[in-house]
Enzyme design. Structure first.
Site, mmCIF file in Angstrom:
data_model
loop_
_atom_site.group_PDB
_atom_site.id
_atom_site.type_symbol
_atom_site.label_atom_id
_atom_site.label_comp_id
_atom_site.label_asym_id
_atom_site.label_seq_id
_atom_site.Cartn_x
_atom_site.Cartn_y
_atom_site.Cartn_z
ATOM 1 N N ILE A 151 0.840 -1.204 0.000
ATOM 2 C CA ILE A 151 0.000 0.000 0.000
ATOM 3 C C ILE A 151 0.873 1.252 0.000
ATOM 4 C CG2 ILE A 151 -1.728 1.303 1.302
ATOM 5 C CD1 ILE A 151 -2.827 -1.374 2.289
ATOM 6 N N ASP A 170 11.290 2.351 6.484
ATOM 7 C CA ASP A 170 10.844 0.961 6.499
ATOM 8 C C ASP A 170 12.090 0.097 6.650
ATOM 9 O OD1 ASP A 170 10.034 -1.669 5.863
ATOM 10 O OD2 ASP A 170 8.384 -0.917 4.638
ATOM 11 N N ASP A 255 -8.456 7.115 9.868
ATOM 12 C CA ASP A 255 -9.491 6.179 9.420
ATOM 13 C C ASP A 255 -9.593 5.004 10.384
ATOM 14 O OD1 ASP A 255 -11.412 5.164 7.505
ATOM 15 O OD2 ASP A 255 -9.901 3.668 6.952
ATOM 16 N N GLU A 260 -12.103 0.257 18.380
ATOM 17 C CA GLU A 260 -13.144 0.377 17.363
ATOM 18 C C GLU A 260 -14.324 -0.525 17.710
ATOM 19 O OE1 GLU A 260 -11.586 -0.265 13.441
ATOM 20 O OE2 GLU A 260 -10.256 1.469 13.519
ATOM 21 N N HIS A 278 -13.160 3.685 9.479
ATOM 22 C CA HIS A 278 -12.427 2.547 8.915
ATOM 23 C C HIS A 278 -12.933 2.229 7.506
ATOM 24 C CE1 HIS A 278 -9.870 -1.067 10.352
ATOM 25 N NE2 HIS A 278 -9.700 -0.878 9.051
ATOM 26 N N LEU A 279 -12.816 3.234 6.632
ATOM 27 C CA LEU A 279 -13.313 3.118 5.264
ATOM 28 C C LEU A 279 -12.235 2.745 4.261
ATOM 29 C CD1 LEU A 279 -15.637 6.273 5.077
ATOM 30 C CD2 LEU A 279 -16.274 3.914 5.605
ATOM 31 N N GLY A 280 -11.022 2.483 4.726
ATOM 32 C CA GLY A 280 -9.923 2.261 3.797
ATOM 33 C C GLY A 280 -10.219 1.230 2.729
ATOM 34 N N ALA A 281 -10.918 0.162 3.108
ATOM 35 C CA ALA A 281 -11.212 -0.898 2.139
ATOM 36 C C ALA A 281 -12.635 -0.847 1.632
ATOM 37 C CB ALA A 281 -10.957 -2.261 2.789
#
Length: 526
Positions: A151, A170, A255, A260, A278-281
């Site tokens: 991502i 990273d 998000d 949650e 939590h709309l990422g997907a």
């Protein structure tokens, strides 16, 4: 026919694929933990999203479960150690919603840069506060990626298209990959000091929990804007609110939250803060993609043994499985041989592949070796939990590929370390399909490893084979095959015999008392 339970709402495509592939499927959503525990024992597979919690208690009740599939990336709702210890494969679908999640992060970055939610609310309230909402351009700004995997790399690509400078932290990002992505690899503190925008794309682990702690947030560039579409718990939410209140942090968009569903976060109502549930997907395309992928992956595993995107066992594609399965059979038998002969004193295992085997995926082969090695001492060991059990027992694992000519077209060698020293066995495939032992503790011997066998180490002296045959014959035990090897004439010899029946303990003791016998053990394969 394998049977799967779809326990969370997902695209009907998942059930369609299961049924088309020959897998029985039930769609029962909204189950309580007690309701799920009562029925989970009826299923070979469990398909979930984020609502169903596959806890240790659920996994304990899952007496027939072989695979848990997560339609999505995060597996916080699955107890992976518990699944691993019980030999259950856990797989996710890391690519099905990658574009959707990356686009959501970009959308939130735009929303922060131009204060879109506040401007919308103000305008719809009948105000015309054109001078109040002075945004910033993204062009020429520095975007800091925390996590540059699948991502993160998509976000970087989109940001570069917006003419942003992209830096990335990273630990697993190589310089070559960073150059390919067009980003600059930096350490975390350097990223915090330089970035105008920070977006997180890393899983939640012990090492990443609160990666943006209060101390780290104080190291950020004044006015920084922060976006998190990855996992709740990566940011200290109380410290984030304090930074927003003080003005040090120019804006934040979350998000995901530590708890949650987030219905009472202290961040709600804070100036320059944007939140989404939590709309990422949450796009039509992503929901269909992850449903299709989880159904295909679980079907492959249940029907062919193919393993894709597993988190606790080496991946093995459905196309690769038929080619590598004979090697796994050889590996498991070599492991079983050395495991039965050396017991539980093993402290290290080295798996070496030569010839044609060197071009294969070695991880499943190693897992098969460990399965065979520990199965004589545990009835529940399998390909999934064998590496986990090896780590529990502090067994060191090494894998070696050899690019060299050998006496065989392909060769697999297993060496174990014991208090008495290193012990090694080797084998090959005849006709690329039939496992065959070729070397046992330094002695050349060719033998099948199947069924019940008798292993004997004896002095190489005349008359021994006759005495052994007489002893077995008088006990009514028929010899199937007879394999003999020795170091030198008159020295130590090794016998491997396949027999048609079980070797009872009294008979084994009689063999041990034969003149010249040093070791005698009954073995079992398959």
């Amino acid at each position: 026919m394998p049977k799967v339970l779809i326990a969370d709402e997902m695209s009907p495509k998942a059930a369609e694929i299961f049924r088309a592939r020959g897998v029985e499927v039930d769609e029962i959503t909204g189950l309580s933990k007690d309701e799920l525990a009562k029925i989970i024992g009826n299923y070979d597979g469990l398909a979930v999203r984020s609502a169903t919690k596959a806890t240790a208690a659920i996994i304990e009740a899952a007496t027939n479960l072989k695979v848990i599939g997560r339609a999505g990336i995060g597996v916080d709702n699955i107890d992976i150690p518990a699944a691993s210890s019980k030999g259950i494969v856990v797989m996710n679908t890391p690519f099905g919603n990658s574009i959707t999640t990356a686009e959501h992060a970009i959308a939130l970055m735009f929303a922060l840069a131009r204060q879109l939610p506040e401007a919308d609310a103000s305008t719809q309230a009948g105000k015309w506060e054109k001078n109040r909402f002075m945004g910033v351009e993204l062009t020429a700004k520095t975007l800091g990626l925390i996590g540059a995997g699948n991502i993160g790399s998509i976000v970087a690509d989109r940001a570069l298209g917006l003419k942003m400078k992209v830096i990335a932290f990273d630990p697993f990002l190589t310089p070559e990959r960073a150059e390919q992505m067009g980003v600059t690899k930096v350490e975390l503190d350097e990223l915090l000091a330089q970035a105008d925008f920070i977006t997180l794309h890393t899983p939640l682990t012990d090492s990443t929990r609160n990666i943006l702690s209060a101390a780290k947030l104080m190291k950020t560039k004044p006015g920084v804007r922060i976006i998190n579409c990855a996992r709740g718990g990566l940011i200290d939410e109380d410290a984030l609110k304090a930074g927003l209140d003080s003005g040090h942090i120019g804006g934040a968009a979350l998000d995901v939250f530590k708890e949650e569903p987030a219905k009472a976060s202290p961040l709600f109502g804070t100036a320059n803060f944007i939140s989404t549930p939590h709309l990422g997907a949450s796009t039509d395309e992503a929901q269909v993609n992850v449903a299709i992928q989880v159904a295909e992956q679980m079907s492959d595993f249940l029907l062919t043994g193919g393993v894709t995107n597993a988190l606790n066992v080496p991946s093995l594609s459905a196309e690769e499985a038929p080619r590598i399965r004979p090697y796994m059979a050889l590996a498991e038998r070599l492991g079983a041989l050395i495991g039965q002969l050396e017991g539980t004193t093993i402290t290290a295992v080295k798996v070496e592949v030569e010839g044609a085997a060197a071009a294969l995926n070695i991880k499943p082969i190693t897992a098969a070796v460990l399965t065979g090695l520990m199965r004589p001492h545990s009835d529940t060991v399998n390909m999934v939990n064998a590496p986990y059990l090896a780590r529990e027992r502090n067994i060191d694992i090494a894998e070696v590929r050899h690019d060299r000519e050998t006496d065989y077209h392909t060769l697999l060698r297993v060496t174990v370390t014991t208090p008495a020293g290193d012990r090694s066995v080797a084998g090959t495939l005849f006709g690329n399909a039939k496992p065959r032992l070729t070397e046992l503790f330094g002695i050349t011997v060719e033998a099948d490893l199947a069924g019940r066998m008798l292993y004997i180490v004896n002095e190489d002296k005349p008359g021994f084979i006759g005495r052994l045959g007489t002893t077995l014959g008088e006990a009514g035990v028929n010899i199937g095959t007879f394999h003999l090897g020795r170091r030198d004439a008159g020295a130590e010899a090794v016998l491997l015999l396949s027999v048609d029946g079980e070797i009872p303990d009294p008979l084994l003791w009689s063999i041990c008392r034969l003149p010249g016998v040093k070791i005698a053990k009954a073995l079992k394969f398959g």
